[in-house]
Write a protein that holds these residues in place. Structure first.
Motif, mmCIF file in Angstrom:
data_model
loop_
_atom_site.group_PDB
_atom_site.id
_atom_site.type_symbol
_atom_site.label_atom_id
_atom_site.label_comp_id
_atom_site.label_asym_id
_atom_site.label_seq_id
_atom_site.Cartn_x
_atom_site.Cartn_y
_atom_site.Cartn_z
ATOM 1 N N PHE A 173 -41.982 -27.762 31.367
ATOM 2 C CA PHE A 173 -40.971 -27.149 30.510
ATOM 3 C C PHE A 173 -39.585 -27.559 30.985
ATOM 4 N N ALA A 174 -38.600 -27.343 30.142
ATOM 5 C CA ALA A 174 -37.214 -27.659 30.491
ATOM 6 C C ALA A 174 -36.505 -26.408 30.986
ATOM 7 N N THR A 175 -35.523 -26.640 31.823
ATOM 8 C CA THR A 175 -34.642 -25.570 32.279
ATOM 9 C C THR A 175 -33.237 -26.125 32.425
ATOM 10 N N HIS A 176 -32.255 -25.249 32.307
ATOM 11 C CA HIS A 176 -30.873 -25.627 32.580
ATOM 12 C C HIS A 176 -30.445 -25.119 33.959
ATOM 13 N N ASP A 177 -31.308 -24.344 34.612
ATOM 14 C CA ASP A 177 -30.964 -23.761 35.906
ATOM 15 C C ASP A 177 -32.217 -23.702 36.776
ATOM 16 N N LEU A 178 -32.470 -24.776 37.496
ATOM 17 C CA LEU A 178 -33.685 -24.862 38.310
ATOM 18 C C LEU A 178 -33.677 -23.847 39.455
ATOM 19 N N GLU A 179 -32.514 -23.561 39.992
ATOM 20 C CA GLU A 179 -32.420 -22.586 41.084
ATOM 21 C C GLU A 179 -32.828 -21.188 40.611
ATOM 22 N N GLN A 204 -35.027 -30.196 35.106
ATOM 23 C CA GLN A 204 -33.619 -30.032 34.766
ATOM 24 C C GLN A 204 -33.011 -31.426 34.656
ATOM 25 N N TRP A 205 -32.560 -31.764 33.454
ATOM 26 C CA TRP A 205 -31.973 -33.069 33.173
ATOM 27 C C TRP A 205 -30.501 -33.008 33.544
ATOM 28 N N ARG A 261 -26.681 -28.926 26.450
ATOM 29 C CA ARG A 261 -27.295 -27.644 26.090
ATOM 30 C C ARG A 261 -28.351 -27.882 25.025
ATOM 31 N N PHE A 262 -29.500 -27.282 25.201
ATOM 32 C CA PHE A 262 -30.551 -27.249 24.192
ATOM 33 C C PHE A 262 -31.381 -26.013 24.472
ATOM 34 N N ASP A 263 -32.151 -25.588 23.492
ATOM 35 C CA ASP A 263 -32.925 -24.350 23.610
ATOM 36 C C ASP A 263 -34.199 -24.601 24.413
ATOM 37 N N THR A 264 -34.324 -23.940 25.552
ATOM 38 C CA THR A 264 -35.501 -24.104 26.406
ATOM 39 C C THR A 264 -36.633 -23.143 26.056
ATOM 40 N N SER A 265 -36.405 -22.247 25.110
ATOM 41 C CA SER A 265 -37.390 -21.191 24.843
ATOM 42 C C SER A 265 -38.565 -21.629 23.969
ATOM 43 N N ILE A 266 -38.519 -22.783 23.383
ATOM 44 C CA ILE A 266 -39.530 -23.349 22.492
ATOM 45 C C ILE A 266 -39.573 -22.591 21.158
ATOM 46 N N ASN A 267 -39.930 -21.311 21.178
ATOM 47 C CA ASN A 267 -40.101 -20.554 19.935
ATOM 48 C C ASN A 267 -38.817 -20.482 19.112
ATOM 49 N N HIS A 268 -37.725 -20.104 19.738
ATOM 50 C CA HIS A 268 -36.459 -19.968 19.015
ATOM 51 C C HIS A 268 -36.041 -21.309 18.416
ATOM 52 N N GLY A 269 -36.166 -22.371 19.195
ATOM 53 C CA GLY A 269 -35.793 -23.695 18.714
ATOM 54 C C GLY A 269 -36.617 -24.155 17.521
#
Length: 136
Positions: free
Chosen positions: A8-14, A59-60, A69-77
């Motif tokens: 999965f994707a994340t914008h905040d790996l920490e 995290q790209w 920025r892109f939606d990581t939630s899958i469902n919402h996107g």
């Protein structure tokens, strides 16, 4: 055949690591850093979620052509209800399920009610960092 991992994707790996390792108790299997030929890098972290399956998050970072920025939630996107795409973790028995739910509540994770989904019981909650729907 067996599933090795889901990624999965994340914008905040920490923050993702703090949730999956700190709250869910999934140990880190691999943490790799991949330099991309076109520039930038991908920070890639794998968690052991038991049963030989892992969850990975990427995290790209500064990779040309990848939006900041892109939606990581899958469902919402995708414009579908939040529970449509989700993944579930298995507990050994009902007592383990109840104990797991209570442990998550105690650690501050917001979880749903214990549901009777005959023949199983389960509860749902969200990954607060990436918006993914999870189930035990």
């Amino acid at each position: 055949m067996t599933i090795d991992h889901l990624s999965f994707a994340t914008h905040d790996l920490e923050a993702t690591r703090a949730f999956y390792e700190g709250k869910l108790g999934f140990p880190v299997l691999i943490h790799e850093w991949m330099l991309m030929q076109e520039g930038g890098h991908v920070d890639h972290l794998f968690f052991d979620c038991g049963g030989g399956c892992a969850l990975a998050f990427m995290q790209w970072c500064d990779v040309p052509g990848v939006p900041v920025r892109f939606d990581t939630s899958i469902n919402h996107g995708l414009g579908v209800p939040s529970g449509t795409f989700h993944f579930a973790f298995r507990c050994a028995d009902e007592q383990a399920l109840i104990s797991r739910r209570q442990a998550l509540i105690t650690s501050g994770v917001v979880v749903g009610d214990l549901l009777d989904l005959s023949p199983f019981r389960s509860f749902f909650f969200d990954d607060p960092v990436n918006g993914l729907r999870l189930e035990y």
